[in-house]
Design an enzyme around this catalytic site. Structure first.
Site, short mmCIF file in Angstrom:
data_model
loop_
_atom_site.label_atom_id
_atom_site.label_comp_id
_atom_site.label_asym_id
_atom_site.label_seq_id
_atom_site.Cartn_x
_atom_site.Cartn_y
_atom_site.Cartn_z
N HIS A 168 0.80 -1.21 0.00
CA HIS A 168 0.00 0.00 0.00
C HIS A 168 0.84 1.27 0.00
CE1 HIS A 168 -3.82 2.20 0.89
NE2 HIS A 168 -4.32 1.15 0.30
N GLU A 173 -13.27 12.87 12.66
CA GLU A 173 -12.56 13.21 11.43
C GLU A 173 -13.33 14.30 10.69
OE1 GLU A 173 -11.20 10.19 8.79
OE2 GLU A 173 -10.09 9.08 10.33
N ASP A 195 -7.63 4.25 8.80
CA ASP A 195 -8.97 4.18 8.19
C ASP A 195 -9.13 2.89 7.38
OD1 ASP A 195 -9.95 6.57 9.21
OD2 ASP A 195 -9.08 7.74 7.59
#
Length: 529
Positions: A109, A280, A169
């Site tokens: 990632h 958030e 997240d």
């Protein structure tokens, strides 16, 4: 008696120099080729429980960012920590004359080739399987492999009614990957990032040493590795702090048209004693039918008023909140939510909410991933830009970036939310802004490879560069999160006064610059002759 002309002597000298350089370069090329040709055979002789692959390693030259493509010479599929240590020690023993480097790869990632190793060795960390050990009691924790995915830790710990405190997240990331950066999400205002919730690590250094480290043992290595971008060692095991897990989450979104009000409410909520468990924010620009688009997940508090709200052509700020509770606590949780929201000045018609399970809330991005994969929008370039911005400068940033540089958010979500610096350990390697409160601004763009418009990779990269140039020219004191730089001077500026400690740790734990070459922080010193 005649003498050769000056021009003839010059021509002779030039010819000699050219001939010498050709011979020298030929010698170096031969030496390098011989060196590299001998490496696969030397790796094959190592006593391993796992194995190397030397072909069909294209996956190790790709990552989520889709901008870098560096093919390794070999990929190690380790079955034990000793496999990793043996491999690195083998590279270390080849000395400074070797060009070989080693990169640990989690779930791929990275966004700028940080886990790649050109003509080097990539370690596939997910192959390192170790049984999770959950320890219950007054201070519960879990021992996990550095290659374990956070989603698997969540599923296993929930069997004991427990869960880690701090998250990212997206949960389909490895422990070693997030701890090498920081690990930030909406719980970080309270618990700090994931690196603030680690008791102990097992690390393989750039010398092939296997060391346990914590606040009490090998503390310098412990703090260096956390947020250390893989520069000092590979995390092979971590002891993660746990807490009792809730059963349910009330997931809430409300909208603001004014950033000052939005940020004021965010800062109030992260400083309140009794507040939400997740906080958030999002910037939403030029979205048509915004609330209606969210109705597949959320229910409006007032459907009639919500249906009249128009988002077209507007810049809006979305406050996203989560309140954790157990089924028997529903009434109390609703009362607390109502009290907290009464202190906020959002657009009243935009309140939407959804009650979901704890695991569904934490793994919410994976649901989006599955939809994007089905549309072919996952394995495309992701030129992300993540910035940490001092509180005193966030209004300057928002005014310029969302007023003059970014015109819509159709290329991907834009996150904006504040964090408390007091929840971060200042002995780790992470570079942070100077102020006690700072904002994460995450521009999570995706690009269309074939496009030449505003969704093209070239356009988004140029846009990112404009943002960085503005931050530098305006002296905002911004730090990149998941940083990417191309020169050591830029890295030195990034770390500031912490650079000397960073260099000292590199010299102590990876003096030959073997580890994590994709970060491009320390060039590999090679002695050719």
């Amino acid at each position: 008696m005649t003498y050769p002309s000056v021009s003839l002597l010059r021509q002779t000298n030039l010819l000699f120099i050219r001939s010498f350089m050709i011979l020298l370069l030929s010698f170096l090329a031969i030496k390098l080729n011989l060196c590299f040709s001998s490496i696969p055979s030397s790796l094959k002789t190592l006593p391993l429980l796992g194995h190397f692959t030397f072909n069909e390693n294209e996956f190790a030259a790709r990552d989520f960012g889709g901008q870098c493509h560096f093919l390794p010479m070999a990929v190690l599929h380790p079955k034990s920590v000793s496999d990793i240590a043996t491999t690195i020690k083998h590279v270390w023993q080849r000395g400074p004359g070797s060009e070989l480097t080693v990169a640990a790869r989690g779930n791929g990632h990275s966004v700028r080739g940080q886990a790649q190793a050109h003509r080097g060795i990539v370690i596939k960390m997910e192959a390192l399987r170790r049984e999770m050990q959950i320890h219950t009691g007054t201070k519960p924790y879990v021992d996990v492999s550095g290659g374990e995915l956070w989603i698997n830790i969540l599923r296993e710990s929930l069997k004991y009614g427990l869960a880690p405190k701090s998250w990212t997240d997206y949960l389909h990331l490895t422990v070693g990957g997030t701890l090498s950066n920081a690990g930030i999400s909406g719980q970080a205002f309270r618990h700090g990032p994931q690196i603030s919730n680690v008791h102990q690590l097992e690390v393989v250094t750039g010398k092939g040493e296997v060391l346990n480290c914590s606040e009490q043992q090998n503390a310098d290595l412990f703090h260096g590795v956390l947020g250390g971008l893989g520069q000092f060692g590979i995390i092979t095991q971590a002891r993660i702090s746990l807490e009792p897990a809730p059963m349910r989450v009330m997931w809430i979104r409300v909208l603001y048209s004014d950033f000052s009000t939005f940020s004021r409410d965010q800062e109030y909520l992260i400083s309140a004693g009794k507040t939400f468990d997740y906080i958030e924010g999002l910037v939403v620009m030029n979205k048509t039918g915004l609330l209606n688009n969210w109705r597949s997940t959320f229910n409006p508090k007032d459907p009639v008023q919500a249906s009249r709200f128009k988002s077209d052509g507007r810049t809006l700020f979305c406050l996203e909140l989560g309140k954790y509770f157990n089924s028997e606590e529903t009434d109390v949780a609703n009362q607390e939510i109502e009290m907290l929201l009464s202190q906020c000045s959002y657009i009243s018609s935009t309140l939407i909410q959804s009650e979901v399970s704890y695991i569904d809330f934490l793994d919410r991005v994976h649901a989006s991933e599955l939809k994007m994969r089905s549309r072919g929008l996952w394995e495309i370039p992701h030129p992300w830009l993540n910035l940490l911005i001092p509180r005193s400068k966030i209004h300057n940033f928002v005014q310029e970036v969302f007023g003059n540089i970014i015109t819509d958010t159709s290329n991907g979500p834009v996150l904006v939310y504040p964090l408390n610096k007091s929840k971060w350990n200042n002995r780790t390697s992470v570079a942070l802004p100077e102020e006690d409160t700072f904002y994460l601004v995450a521009l999570l763009s995706h690009a269309v490879s074939s496009s030449t418009g505003t969704d093209s990779l070239e356009h988004i990269l140029a846009q990112n560069e404009r943002i960085l140039n503005f931050c530098e020219a305006a002296h905002l004191g911004v730090k990149q999160y998941l940083p990417h730089y191309t020169t050591q001077d830029q890295w030195q500026a990034h770390f500031g006064p912490r650079w000397e400690v960073f260099v000292r740790r590199k010299s102590a734990y990876d003096p030959l610059a073997i580890l994590a070459p994709g970060q491009r922080i320390f060039p590999k010193a090679i002695s050719y002759l």
